[in-house]
Design an enzyme around this catalytic site. Structure first.
Site, short mmCIF file in Angstrom:
data_model
loop_
_atom_site.label_atom_id
_atom_site.label_comp_id
_atom_site.label_asym_id
_atom_site.label_seq_id
_atom_site.Cartn_x
_atom_site.Cartn_y
_atom_site.Cartn_z
N SER A 142 -35.25 -98.95 16.57
CA SER A 142 -34.95 -98.06 15.45
C SER A 142 -33.44 -97.99 15.30
CB SER A 142 -35.51 -96.67 15.74
OG SER A 142 -35.00 -95.70 14.84
N TYR A 193 -37.51 -89.39 21.32
CA TYR A 193 -37.59 -90.62 20.53
C TYR A 193 -36.29 -91.42 20.63
CZ TYR A 193 -38.53 -93.51 16.36
OH TYR A 193 -38.74 -94.55 15.49
#
Length: 259
Positions: free
Chosen positions: A141, A154
């Site tokens: 990401s 995350y």
């Protein structure tokens, strides 16, 4: 076709980014194992691939279950004779500030992203080494590169995947296995849709403001990254013909992060 007769396994491929990549791989000629925790989602993705002339199989897999991952990879090898491409894509999200974050939620996010990626990697590398090469891919990401508030597990997990990817690139080189990580910006999947009202509540702003001022603020054009954007990159990395491209993080984010 760029992936003709290549055997690929993608985790979390019943929906969202994983499914888009599975469908694109099949269009490029790959035999695609759609691995997902939810059997119905996996079956639906397989049916969609087969309806357009592709070849696919469903694999029910909890990526945090060591035996399930080993069995899932073995089923692909038994069915098609090997494994050329593996993509650790399965992921979850949790929105909370660190001081309110339950340890159980922290562990769940890291378990799916990091431990799940490790288990898939270990099982896949055993097959790729025997086969004489392969492509190990990870779904990172923009949060592999930089942090955002409210997403500490995350962000931590996505940073950790960089290290795993690079270690595999070093170890896999002598076996002709490359390793790369895809780092998208915000893609409007169900995972992201769920975050919009959650962040609005935590930040005390409107949902439109979350989209405009949080998710897309630093893009060059105010646009979400699309499923097609990510799938195209996933094909390119899997099809790249040499180890000139290995150990790399490739950002696809409309300029949100530039490296």
């Amino acid at each position: 076709m760029r992936l003709e007769n290549r055997i690929a396994l993608i985790t979390g491929a019943g929906r969202g980014i994983g499914r888009a990549i599975a469908e694109r791989y099949a269009r490029e000629g790959a035999l695609v194992a759609v691995a997902d925790l939810d059997r119905a989602s996996a079956d639906d993705a397989v049916a969609a691939i087969q309806a357009t002339g592709g070849t696919a199989m469903a694999v029910v897999m909890d990526v945090t279950d060591e035996q399930a991952v080993e069995a899932g990879v073995a089923s692909v090898v038994n069915n098609w004779g090997g494994l050329d491409i593996a993509l650790a894509n399965a992921g979850v999200q949790h929105i909370d500030p660190v001081h309110k974050l339950a340890y159980s939620d922290w562990r769940k996010v890291l378990d799916v992203h990091l431990n799940g990626a490790f288990l898939l990697t270990r099982a896949a590398l055993g097959q790729m080494y025997q086969r004489g090469g392969g492509s190990m891919l990870y779904m990172g990401s923009v949060h592999s590169m930089e942090a955002s508030p409210l997403k500490s597990p995350y962000v931590t997990a996505k940073h950790g995947l960089l290290g795993l990817c690079r270690a595999v690139a070093k170890e896999g080189a002598e076996h002709r296995v490359t390793s790369n990580i895809i780092c998208p910006g915000f893609v409007r999947t169900p995972l992201v849709e769920k975050q919009i009202p959650e962040q609005a509540r935590e930040l005390g702003i409107s949902e439109d403001a979350v989209i405009r001022d949080v998710m897309l603020k630093h893009t060059v054009d105010g646009e979400f990254t699309t499923l097609d954007d990510v799938a195209e990159l996933a094909v390119h990395l899997a099809a790249f013909p040499s180890a000139a491209l290995t150990g790399q993080s490739v950002v696809v984010s409309h300029g949100w992060h530039m490296q």
